[in-house]
Scaffold this motif. Structure first.
Motif, short mmCIF file in Angstrom:
data_model
loop_
_atom_site.label_atom_id
_atom_site.label_comp_id
_atom_site.label_asym_id
_atom_site.label_seq_id
_atom_site.Cartn_x
_atom_site.Cartn_y
_atom_site.Cartn_z
N ASP A 104 11.12 -3.58 -1.49
CA ASP A 104 12.34 -3.63 -2.29
C ASP A 104 12.97 -5.03 -2.31
O ASP A 104 13.68 -5.38 -3.24
N ASN A 105 12.72 -5.84 -1.28
CA ASN A 105 13.27 -7.19 -1.24
C ASN A 105 12.36 -8.23 -1.88
O ASN A 105 12.67 -9.43 -1.86
N GLY A 106 11.22 -7.81 -2.41
CA GLY A 106 10.29 -8.72 -3.07
C GLY A 106 9.14 -9.19 -2.21
O GLY A 106 8.20 -9.83 -2.72
N ASP A 107 9.16 -8.91 -0.89
CA ASP A 107 8.04 -9.29 -0.02
C ASP A 107 6.78 -8.50 -0.42
O ASP A 107 6.87 -7.32 -0.76
N PRO A 108 5.61 -9.13 -0.34
CA PRO A 108 4.38 -8.41 -0.67
C PRO A 108 4.07 -7.32 0.36
O PRO A 108 4.34 -7.47 1.55
N VAL A 109 3.52 -6.23 -0.12
CA VAL A 109 3.03 -5.16 0.75
C VAL A 109 1.61 -5.49 1.13
O VAL A 109 0.75 -5.66 0.26
N THR A 110 1.34 -5.58 2.43
CA THR A 110 0.00 -5.95 2.88
C THR A 110 -0.60 -4.86 3.77
O THR A 110 0.11 -3.97 4.25
N ALA A 111 -1.87 -4.99 4.01
CA ALA A 111 -2.55 -4.07 4.92
C ALA A 111 -1.96 -4.14 6.32
O ALA A 111 -1.92 -3.15 7.04
N GLN A 112 -1.46 -5.32 6.69
CA GLN A 112 -0.84 -5.47 8.01
C GLN A 112 0.43 -4.62 8.12
O GLN A 112 0.74 -4.09 9.19
N ASP A 113 1.17 -4.49 7.02
CA ASP A 113 2.35 -3.62 7.02
C ASP A 113 1.95 -2.16 7.21
O ASP A 113 2.64 -1.40 7.90
N VAL A 114 0.83 -1.77 6.62
CA VAL A 114 0.34 -0.40 6.78
C VAL A 114 -0.05 -0.15 8.23
O VAL A 114 0.32 0.87 8.82
N VAL A 115 -0.78 -1.10 8.82
CA VAL A 115 -1.18 -0.96 10.22
C VAL A 115 0.05 -0.84 11.11
O VAL A 115 0.13 0.04 11.98
N PHE A 116 1.03 -1.71 10.90
CA PHE A 116 2.26 -1.68 11.69
C PHE A 116 2.96 -0.33 11.56
O PHE A 116 3.37 0.28 12.56
N THR A 139 -4.92 6.78 17.53
CA THR A 139 -4.42 6.03 18.68
C THR A 139 -3.84 4.72 18.15
O THR A 139 -3.86 4.45 16.94
N GLU A 140 -3.37 3.88 19.04
CA GLU A 140 -2.83 2.59 18.63
C GLU A 140 -3.91 1.67 18.05
O GLU A 140 -3.60 0.70 17.37
N SER A 170 6.23 12.31 5.01
CA SER A 170 7.29 11.30 5.13
C SER A 170 7.03 10.34 6.28
O SER A 170 7.42 9.16 6.22
N ASN A 171 6.35 10.79 7.35
CA ASN A 171 6.06 9.90 8.47
C ASN A 171 4.99 8.87 8.13
O ASN A 171 4.76 7.93 8.89
N GLY A 172 4.35 9.01 6.95
CA GLY A 172 3.39 8.02 6.48
C GLY A 172 4.03 6.91 5.67
O GLY A 172 3.32 6.07 5.10
N GLY A 173 5.37 6.89 5.61
CA GLY A 173 6.07 5.85 4.86
C GLY A 173 5.76 4.45 5.39
O GLY A 173 5.77 4.21 6.59
N ILE A 174 5.51 3.52 4.46
CA ILE A 174 5.11 2.16 4.85
C ILE A 174 6.33 1.24 4.88
O ILE A 174 7.08 1.14 3.92
N LEU A 175 6.50 0.57 6.02
CA LEU A 175 7.64 -0.29 6.29
C LEU A 175 7.30 -1.77 6.11
O LEU A 175 6.15 -2.18 6.29
N ASN A 176 8.32 -2.54 5.78
CA ASN A 176 8.20 -3.99 5.73
C ASN A 176 8.28 -4.51 7.17
O ASN A 176 9.36 -4.55 7.76
N GLN A 177 7.14 -4.85 7.73
CA GLN A 177 7.09 -5.24 9.14
C GLN A 177 8.03 -6.41 9.44
O GLN A 177 8.71 -6.41 10.47
N LYS A 178 8.07 -7.42 8.56
CA LYS A 178 8.89 -8.60 8.81
C LYS A 178 10.37 -8.24 8.93
O LYS A 178 11.06 -8.68 9.86
N VAL A 179 10.86 -7.39 8.02
CA VAL A 179 12.27 -7.01 8.05
C VAL A 179 12.58 -6.13 9.26
O VAL A 179 13.60 -6.31 9.93
N VAL A 180 11.70 -5.17 9.53
CA VAL A 180 11.93 -4.27 10.66
C VAL A 180 11.97 -5.03 11.98
O VAL A 180 12.88 -4.86 12.80
#
Length: 521
Positions: A104-116, A139-140, A170-180
């Motif tokens: 929502d803030n314009g940052d790209p969604v990456t695979a790293q955000d999905v992993v996080f 697992t982690e 809903s627990n599969g929601g993808i977060l912006n790792q940098k912002v979080v």
């Protein structure tokens, strides 16, 4: 400019709560929900597990995949991942992200955000975590980024529908790792901040949450599916059904979430309001302890099933807002086929009782909790059983006390319900038929190894046709031998203003599916 817009939205939201607010004051691009928000604890997708809060989370956060209804059946469709594939080992999944995805803030969604995001659920170990750890075996180390647009997930070999429907929750929601992580405190991975803030790529953004007052969402202009028609979504805290009913009729809210069945039926004759319905994701049942006295004999359990007046319960207790569904699979689920073998047949029930040696009946305690619906169900069941000689004494317990006793196999006859955790047959087959998982079948001492074997085989089968047949075999066996008389599947309903379009599609499949982008005025 964004700050000024935010101030305007907050001021507008405050106006909505002023006494006497008229429908004409609510812009066409805004929707106001009336709901009891007392159950809201957090809007963090890694923690939230309650129904209405999870429905809101689904509209704030995009997932790899989305679960929706098509032709009355739950299906999985692309969301952030445009395609995916399962390897020959049945465990390794690869997901390919769409081009140009941004938060929502314009940052790209990456695979790293999905992993996080997915790994964070496992690390937090809060209420939804078992859906990833126990059901999928994550697992982690299970989720890795192959490159910026490719994610690999290694599961325990669960069938495709189980994997995909859980990732679409809903627990599969993808977060912006940098912002979080910029808002992390003392290693909490943003848990405190995400309680009432958002960092997602879904159609809406959490703008403000004033507890026990209102929740304010605004449209995400960067949403990959296009900016929603409704720019502002407000959940107004209205705890009482009577107040929701009046506000809806006056046009001060667009949707009423917690009406009584009687109020909903009254709205059916209104000209400016309609009732929207969808099959609920739960079951209501009568459970018999198969390890106790008369209920050890399957003929007595069958007699109970033939003694119950299912139609009367649906009409008198639910005022028609229920489906006669006597199996453990809800409508729309994989392997569901309409199958209702029991109708009230008192003569057949009496004959079964006599064959089992209980022609004169017996006495039993019938336990349920304090909710009005359950008490009313218990009364009808009590009256039905009396007609075949079973003298049931109703004992009303606090839910916490009742379930504590139930989990110790300490209840011989119970009226209760079961909510579905994810939209796959395995989510019901295990609790209702597999005593080895220590859920409902075990609590009722139904230690049937054949049923447990069938459930386990079906829950692991990757071939969909074979899996379907296993569930059908299990359902038939369960009908003939199980300790449950399934009373009905509830119907979820809302009161909705006629000027609000698309509510039927938006709430179809609730709580598995809830899509505010389908709404417009």
């Amino acid at each position: 400019m964004l700050k000024r817009t935010g101030v305007i939205l907050v001021v507008f939201a405050a106006l909505v709560f002023a006494a006497g607010t008229a429908q004409s004051q609510i812009p066409k691009d805004t929707i106001v929900h009336g709901a009891n928000t007392d159950i809201f604890i957090t809007l963090d997708p890694g923690i939230c597990f309650e129904v209405l809060p999870s429905a809101i989370v689904k509209n704030i956060y995009a997932k790899l995949v989305e679960v929706k209804l098509e032709d009355g059946k739950f299906v999985v469709v692309p969301d952030l991942a445009e395609k995916w594939e399962m390897a020959d080992d049945g465990k390794t999944w690869t997901f390919y992200l769409r081009d140009g995805l941004v938060f929502d803030n314009g940052d790209p969604v990456t695979a790293q955000d999905v992993v996080f995001s997915l790994t964070r659920v496992v690390k937090l170990q809060k209420s939804p975590a078992w859906l990833f750890t126990d059901v999928l075996g994550l697992t982690e180390e299970s989720v890795t980024a192959i490159d910026d647009k490719t994610v690999q997930i290694v599961t325990n070999g669960a069938p495709p529908n189980i994997v995909l429907t859980n990732l679409g929750g809903s627990n599969g929601g993808i977060l912006n790792q940098k912002v979080v992580m910029a808002n992390e405190k003392e290693g909490d991975m943003g848990e405190v901040w995400l309680t009432d803030h958002s960092a997602g790529a879904g159609p809406y953004v959490l703008k403000e949450w004033k507890r026990n007052m209102m929740i304010l969402l605004t449209a995400n202009p960067n949403y990959w599916g296009g900016e929603p028609a409704l720019k502002t979504v407000i959940f107004r805290d209205v705890p009482e059904a009577a107040d929701q009913f009046l506000l809806l009729k006056k046009g001060e809210i667009d949707v009423a979430h917690n009406l009584t069945a009687e109020q909903a039926n009254e709205l059916k004759s209104a000209t400016d309001v309609r009732v929207v319905t969808t099959p609920g994701q739960s079951d209501e049942y009568v459970g018999m302890n198969a390890g106790w006295g008369p209920f050890q004999d399957n003929r007595v359990r069958q007699a109970v099933k033939y003694a119950i007046d299912y139609d009367a319960i649906i009409e008198k207790v639910r005022a028609g807002f229920a489906i006669n569904n006597q199996q453990f699979l809800p409508v729309g689920y994989f392997a569901y086929v309409e199958d209702n073998p029991f109708t009230q047949d008192l003569e057949k029930a009496k004959a079964l009782m006599a064959e089992a040696g209980y022609a004169d009946g017996f006495e039993v305690e019938l336990v349920t909790n304090t909710t009005e619906i359950r008490k009313n169900e218990a009364i009808i069941v009590q009256e039905n059983l009396a007609k075949i000689g079973i003298k049931a004494t109703v004992n009303i317990m606090q839910a916490s006390q009742m379930y504590a006793k139930f989990r110790q196999q300490g209840i011989n006859l119970i009226v209760a319900g079961w909510g579905v955790d994810y939209p796959d047959a395995a989510a019901l087959a295990d609790p209702f038929a597999n005593h080895r998982v220590n859920q409902l079948a075990w609590r009722l001492a139904w230690l049937d190894d054949h049923a447990a074997d069938l459930a386990e085989a079906a829950n692991k089968e990757l071939d969909e046709e074979k899996r379907f047949q296993l569930y059908r075999e299990l359902t038939q066996y369960w009908h003939e031998n199980g300790p449950f008389a399934m009373m009905y599947q509830p119907v979820q309903y809302w009161g909705v203003r006629n000027e609000l379009k698309g509510a039927e599609e938006a709430f179809e499949g609730y709580s598995v599916h809830c899509d505010f982008t389908r709404l417009s005025k």
